[in-house]
Scaffold this motif. Structure first.
Motif, short mmCIF file in Angstrom:
data_model
loop_
_atom_site.label_atom_id
_atom_site.label_comp_id
_atom_site.label_asym_id
_atom_site.label_seq_id
_atom_site.Cartn_x
_atom_site.Cartn_y
_atom_site.Cartn_z
N ALA A 182 33.15 19.07 72.18
CA ALA A 182 33.93 19.44 73.36
C ALA A 182 34.85 20.62 73.06
N TRP A 183 35.52 20.57 71.90
CA TRP A 183 36.41 21.66 71.51
C TRP A 183 35.65 22.98 71.45
N HIS A 184 34.50 22.97 70.80
CA HIS A 184 33.79 24.22 70.57
C HIS A 184 33.16 24.77 71.85
N ASP A 185 32.85 23.88 72.79
CA ASP A 185 32.36 24.36 74.08
C ASP A 185 33.50 25.08 74.82
N SER A 186 34.68 24.48 74.82
CA SER A 186 35.84 25.10 75.47
C SER A 186 36.33 26.33 74.73
N GLY A 187 36.15 26.34 73.41
CA GLY A 187 36.73 27.38 72.56
C GLY A 187 36.17 28.77 72.75
N THR A 188 35.11 28.91 73.54
CA THR A 188 34.58 30.25 73.81
C THR A 188 35.43 31.00 74.84
N TYR A 189 36.37 30.29 75.47
CA TYR A 189 37.14 30.87 76.58
C TYR A 189 37.97 32.08 76.15
N ASP A 190 37.95 33.10 76.98
CA ASP A 190 38.75 34.30 76.76
C ASP A 190 39.46 34.64 78.07
N GLN A 191 40.77 34.44 78.10
CA GLN A 191 41.54 34.66 79.33
C GLN A 191 41.58 36.12 79.75
N ARG A 192 41.19 37.02 78.86
CA ARG A 192 41.19 38.44 79.18
C ARG A 192 39.97 38.84 80.02
N ILE A 193 39.03 37.90 80.14
CA ILE A 193 37.83 38.13 80.95
C ILE A 193 37.91 37.20 82.15
N LYS A 194 37.83 37.73 83.35
CA LYS A 194 38.10 36.94 84.55
C LYS A 194 36.87 36.27 85.15
N ASN A 195 35.71 36.87 85.03
CA ASN A 195 34.54 36.37 85.73
C ASN A 195 33.88 35.18 85.04
N PHE A 196 33.32 34.29 85.84
CA PHE A 196 32.53 33.17 85.36
C PHE A 196 31.05 33.58 85.42
N PRO A 197 30.25 33.31 84.37
CA PRO A 197 30.58 32.56 83.16
C PRO A 197 30.95 33.45 81.98
N GLU A 198 31.11 34.77 82.21
CA GLU A 198 31.40 35.69 81.10
C GLU A 198 32.65 35.31 80.32
N ARG A 199 33.61 34.65 81.01
CA ARG A 199 34.87 34.30 80.36
C ARG A 199 34.72 33.13 79.39
N GLY A 200 33.58 32.45 79.40
CA GLY A 200 33.37 31.32 78.52
C GLY A 200 34.14 30.09 78.98
N GLY A 201 34.36 29.16 78.06
CA GLY A 201 35.09 27.95 78.39
C GLY A 201 34.20 26.73 78.50
N ALA A 202 34.72 25.70 79.16
CA ALA A 202 34.02 24.42 79.26
C ALA A 202 32.94 24.49 80.34
N ASN A 203 31.82 25.07 79.96
CA ASN A 203 30.73 25.23 80.93
C ASN A 203 29.38 24.76 80.40
N GLY A 204 29.39 24.03 79.27
CA GLY A 204 28.17 23.47 78.73
C GLY A 204 27.28 24.46 78.01
N ALA A 205 27.75 25.70 77.79
CA ALA A 205 26.92 26.73 77.15
C ALA A 205 26.55 26.38 75.72
N ILE A 206 27.32 25.51 75.10
CA ILE A 206 27.08 25.21 73.69
C ILE A 206 25.74 24.53 73.47
N ARG A 207 25.11 24.05 74.52
CA ARG A 207 23.81 23.40 74.33
C ARG A 207 22.68 24.41 74.17
N PHE A 208 22.98 25.70 74.33
CA PHE A 208 21.99 26.75 74.16
C PHE A 208 22.15 27.44 72.81
N ALA A 209 21.05 28.02 72.33
CA ALA A 209 21.04 28.64 71.00
C ALA A 209 22.07 29.75 70.87
N GLY A 210 22.35 30.45 71.97
CA GLY A 210 23.33 31.54 71.93
C GLY A 210 24.69 31.11 71.43
#
Length: 325
Positions: free
Chosen positions: A45-73
């Motif tokens: 959970a931490w590492h999924d959220s830890g991609t977040y960058d408040q300097r980027i406004k758009n979703f999903p480019e800003r990262g965060g708790a969006n389940g992206a960690i399940r992908f190889a990227g």
């Protein structure tokens, strides 16, 4: 008439989603307790959220708790080594509860342990106030790109345990603030409170390389062997054997990370990195570190608030206000 039917159908779908979320939550609680896999679920959970960058406004480019960690990227970053095991656990729940969104179930897992722990009465609020219904990214192409991490690309946007620090910071304290404050938007107090999650953490030589203890009984520290009693209820079980922990009873969530940190300097079986040391040597961090060492309830309360914030970083909810269960 058509509108009434539409509203009614929507209501039935929403009711089904809530029902599945409730059932999934209870099943996850039992599963995590039986497997003693609390630490890796918190880490996922931490590492999924830890991609977040408040300097980027758009979703999903800003990262965060969006389940992206399940992908190889995301999963293929060195900092995420071993998390495919936790993903495998959750994939089974996804099949059983298809209405429970991917990112929602990931972000819920660490809160499940904190909220379920019988001593953390003030932290039950983490689960009670959590919102579900996070919009999950749907492909590897929607993962945060390395180029957008600006100074944090080498470690998935997460803190390094030891120098040299990927962001170029000269000290561990500055590194923590670069990652948690500049990038993610946390205060000094929230940084220290969140660091208390190391109470139930472990590291492995095969994953981070920063720890001399590895997988299995022979490579385990004296606190991570198969016969160790580390649960608060005194029951047997450590989950996967091996690695090293920050605390002796690393399946018991309490304030021992703060209260007993000096043991880590005396005992080679316990972890304590430069980023941990910064929390009780930097004057601003130290104020909160000392508070949590003396007052466990204050730690629980502040951790609950900070954890909720962490679990919603960068999230986009559907419906807009999220779903409460």
């Amino acid at each position: 008439m058509g509108n009434a039917c539409s509203d009614g159908c929507f209501g039935m779908l929403a009711s089904k989603k809530v029902s599945q979320l409730r059932a999934c939550k209870q099943d996850l609680k039992k599963f995590i307790d039986s497997k003693n896999c609390h630490p890796i679920m918190v880490r996922l959970a931490w590492h999924d959220s830890g991609t977040y960058d408040q300097r980027i406004k758009n979703f999903p480019e800003r990262g965060g708790a969006n389940g992206a960690i399940r992908f190889a990227g995301e999963m293929n970053f060195g900092a995420n080594a071993g998390l495919d095991k936790a993903k495998g656990f959750l994939d089974e729940f996804a099949k059983k509860y298809p209405e429970a969104l991917s990112s929602g179930r990931i972000a819920a897992c660490s809160a499940l342990y904190i909220g379920a722990h019988e001593t953390l009465l003030s932290c039950v609020a983490v689960m009670a106030s959590s919102r579900y219904g996070r919009v999950a990214v749907t492909s590897d192409s929607e993962c945060v790109k390395s180029a957008s991490r600006e100074g944090f690309s080498g470690n998935a946007g997460l803190p390094d345990a030891e120098p040299p620090f990927g962001c170029g910071a000269p000290t561990a304290a500055q590194h923590l603030r670069n990652v948690f404050t500049k990038k993610m938007g946390f205060t000094d107090q929230e940084i220290v409170a969140l660091s208390g999650a190391h109470t139930i953490g472990r590291a492995f030589k095969e994953r981070s390389g920063a720890c001399p203890f590895g997988y299995g009984e022979q490579a385990a520290s004296k606190y991570t062997k198969g016969d160790c009693i580390v649960r608060k209820d005194g029951s047997k079980g450590v989950g996967m054997v091996g690695g090293a922990s920050w605390t002796k009873n690393w399946l018991t969530f309490d304030n021992s990370y703060f209260k007993d940190y000096k043991l880590s300097y005396e005992d080679d079986s316990l972890l304590w990195f430069k980023t941990d040391e910064a929390l009780h040597t930097d004057p601003e961090f130290k104020k909160y570190f000392d508070l949590y060492a003396k007052d466990q309830d204050a730690f629980f309360k502040d951790y609950a608030k900070a954890h909720k914030k962490l679990s919603e970083l960068g999230s986009k909810f559907e419906p807009e206000g999220g779903i409460k269960i």
